[in-house]
Motif scaffolding. Structure first.
Motif, PDB file in Angstrom:
ATOM      1  N   UNK A 266       9.952   4.752  17.909  1.00 37.93           N
ATOM      2  CA  UNK A 266      10.463   5.888  17.113  1.00 37.93           C
ATOM      3  C   UNK A 266      10.699   5.474  15.659  1.00 37.93           C
ATOM      4  N   UNK A 267      11.225   4.259  15.466  1.00 39.33           N
ATOM      5  CA  UNK A 267      11.495   3.766  14.109  1.00 39.33           C
ATOM      6  C   UNK A 267      10.193   3.559  13.329  1.00 39.33           C
ATOM      7  N   UNK A 268       9.149   3.081  14.006  1.00 38.88           N
ATOM      8  CA  UNK A 268       7.838   2.895  13.358  1.00 38.88           C
ATOM      9  C   UNK A 268       7.277   4.248  12.930  1.00 38.88           C
ATOM     10  N   UNK A 269       7.366   5.230  13.832  1.00 41.37           N
ATOM     11  CA  UNK A 269       6.881   6.590  13.520  1.00 41.37           C
ATOM     12  C   UNK A 269       7.628   7.152  12.301  1.00 41.37           C
ATOM     13  N   UNK A 270       8.957   6.982  12.301  1.00 37.43           N
ATOM     14  CA  UNK A 270       9.787   7.506  11.202  1.00 37.43           C
ATOM     15  C   UNK A 270       9.422   6.841   9.874  1.00 37.43           C
ATOM     16  N   UNK A 271       9.158   5.522   9.911  1.00 39.01           N
ATOM     17  CA  UNK A 271       8.796   4.809   8.681  1.00 39.01           C
ATOM     18  C   UNK A 271       7.484   5.337   8.103  1.00 39.01           C
ATOM     19  N   UNK A 272       6.482   5.549   8.971  1.00 37.01           N
ATOM     20  CA  UNK A 272       5.192   6.084   8.516  1.00 37.01           C
ATOM     21  C   UNK A 272       5.345   7.440   7.853  1.00 37.01           C
ATOM     22  N   UNK A 273       6.145   8.305   8.473  1.00 34.00           N
ATOM     23  CA  UNK A 273       6.372   9.659   7.920  1.00 34.00           C
ATOM     24  C   UNK A 273       7.119   9.578   6.586  1.00 34.00           C
TER      25      UNK A 273
ATOM     26  N   UNK B 276       7.270   7.193   4.351  1.00 32.61           N
ATOM     27  CA  UNK B 276       6.503   6.623   3.242  1.00 32.61           C
ATOM     28  C   UNK B 276       5.276   7.476   2.916  1.00 32.61           C
ATOM     29  N   UNK B 277       4.994   8.455   3.774  1.00 33.80           N
ATOM     30  CA  UNK B 277       3.859   9.345   3.501  1.00 33.80           C
ATOM     31  C   UNK B 277       2.528   8.761   3.944  1.00 33.80           C
ATOM     32  N   UNK B 278       2.570   7.853   4.912  1.00 30.05           N
ATOM     33  CA  UNK B 278       1.329   7.289   5.455  1.00 30.05           C
ATOM     34  C   UNK B 278       1.428   7.239   6.981  1.00 30.05           C
ATOM     35  N   UNK B 279       1.409   8.430   7.638  1.00 28.12           N
ATOM     36  CA  UNK B 279       1.582   8.458   9.092  1.00 28.12           C
ATOM     37  C   UNK B 279       0.489   7.662   9.816  1.00 28.12           C
ATOM     38  N   UNK B 280       0.880   7.032  10.932  1.00 28.61           N
ATOM     39  CA  UNK B 280      -0.064   6.227  11.693  1.00 28.61           C
ATOM     40  C   UNK B 280      -0.847   7.102  12.673  1.00 28.61           C
ATOM     41  N   UNK B 281      -2.162   6.844  12.779  1.00 31.29           N
ATOM     42  CA  UNK B 281      -2.996   7.603  13.717  1.00 31.29           C
ATOM     43  C   UNK B 281      -2.556   7.347  15.157  1.00 31.29           C
ATOM     44  N   UNK B 282      -2.139   6.128  15.453  1.00 36.99           N
ATOM     45  CA  UNK B 282      -1.657   5.752  16.789  1.00 36.99           C
ATOM     46  C   UNK B 282      -0.588   4.676  16.639  1.00 36.99           C
ATOM     47  N   UNK B 283       0.313   4.594  17.629  1.00 38.54           N
ATOM     48  CA  UNK B 283       1.282   3.488  17.686  1.00 38.54           C
ATOM     49  C   UNK B 283       1.170   2.888  19.089  1.00 38.54           C
ATOM     50  N   UNK B 284       0.782   1.609  19.154  1.00 38.40           N
ATOM     51  CA  UNK B 284       0.502   0.977  20.446  1.00 38.40           C
ATOM     52  C   UNK B 284       1.430  -0.209  20.686  1.00 38.40           C
ATOM     53  N   UNK B 285       2.203  -0.208  21.793  1.00 35.44           N
ATOM     54  CA  UNK B 285       2.999  -1.394  22.132  1.00 35.44           C
ATOM     55  C   UNK B 285       2.143  -2.416  22.883  1.00 35.44           C
TER      56      UNK B 285
END
Length: 312
Positions: free
Chosen positions: A145-152, A154-163
């Motif tokens: 969730x924190x990774x997703x929030x950081x991408x949003x 900074x204005x560079x959302x991630x296409x995928x987030x994989x653990x």
């Protein structure tokens, strides 16, 4: 699974780069995807100094992994040059995968990297939550969730987030599938069976440096550089009894550091030499004679002339 052959439609090939702050698990992940060691790993941050290309061969495509140094706020000329290497690599690859270790909270270093990445316009980007074996399921959930929030933010959302856990092998195959799917269709870029395009001398120098970094005190890792002066098969030996002669110099910045690396009566340097020789033999598949000397290159990290001599 039957995949496309390297010249058929549907075969994909291209470049992906792992980035992240120092010690985020990038080299370990590169080695796990390639299936053998092509990048040095260490518990000391900032051990990667050259861009290593690891090559993943699959029936449906070829993924070339570019492992860059950790991006950080530079304190030396060497640091500045390493950062330049990272940002120039980002603009040239098909996908950038940003690594965020699960055992650490997201901090200013991560924000700095993602902000820098936002300036690179065309490259696709995903996030990888590394080291899941070191965190609880709840902690991993919070981290994603924190990774997703950081991408949003900074204005560079991630296409995928994989653990993933490169050490345990968890989801490494899934990550390979994802990265391959983001590459353009095209022929294989390297011959089948080739695992890296890094010159053997550079691999050998890195393996010696990895052995030297193991267990030294915290102030030393960035002060160590290794140059292979000479390397070649010993003449006059039969093909079934080859011996690779390696003559290398290990450079430090001060005489006090030279003492630390050599150790009491040379014990530490002998240990470094033994472990480096075994790693080189395992990597190259040839018996090795390693001749290793410690030299001083005063304040080389801040001296442009010395940096050039040491290959930076």
């Amino acid at each position: 699974m039957t995949g496309a052959t390297p010249s058929e439609p549907g075969f994909r090939s291209g470049f992906a780069s792992f980035v992240g702050r120092p010690n985020a698990g990038k080299s370990t992940l590169t080695n796990a995807l390639v299936g053998q060691k092509v990048a040095i790993t260490s518990d000391k941050p900032q051990t990667t100094r050259t861009v290593v290309r690891g090559i993943v061969h699959r029936p449906d495509g070829q993924l070339v992994l570019v492992d860059t140094p950790g991006l950080h706020r530079p304190r030396t000329l060497l640091g500045e040059r390493l950062n330049d290497l990272v940002t120039s690599t980002w603009a040239e690859v098909d996908v950038v995968a940003v690594c965020f270790p699960c055992d650490e909270k997201i901090g200013p270093g991560d924000r700095f990297i993602v902000s820098e990445l936002a300036k690179v316009k065309r490259t696709q980007r995903i996030a990888v939550a590394t080291k899941t074996d070191l965190a609880s399921p709840d902690r991993i959930g919070e981290h994603l969730l924190a990774i997703h929030a950081l991408g949003e933010e900074v204005g560079t959302p991630f296409a995928e987030i994989v653990p993933v856990s490169a050490t345990a092998g968890d989801q490494v195959g899934l990550l390979a599938d994802l990265l391959l799917g983001m590459l353009p269709e095209g022929p294989a870029l390297y011959p089948d069976g080739e695992l890296t395009d890094t010159p053997e001398e550079a691999i050998v120098a890195d393996l010696i440096r990895e052995a030297a970094l193991d267990g030294v005190r915290d102030e030393l890792p960035h002060s160590i550089a290794v140059v292979v002066e000479e390397m070649g098969l010993r003449e006059g030996r039969s093909a079934d009894r080859p011996l690779l002669d390696v003559h290398a110099n290990l450079f430090v910045e001060r005489s006090s550091q030279k003492g630390i690396v050599i150790g009491h009566r040379g014990a530490r340097l002998r240990d470094v030499g033994t472990r480096a020789r075994k790693s080189i033999e395992a990597m190259l598949g040839t018996p090795v004679y390693l001749d290793l000397h410690v030299k001083i290159a005063k304040d080389w990290q801040r001296d442009p002339r010395q940096l050039r001599r040491l290959g930076f």
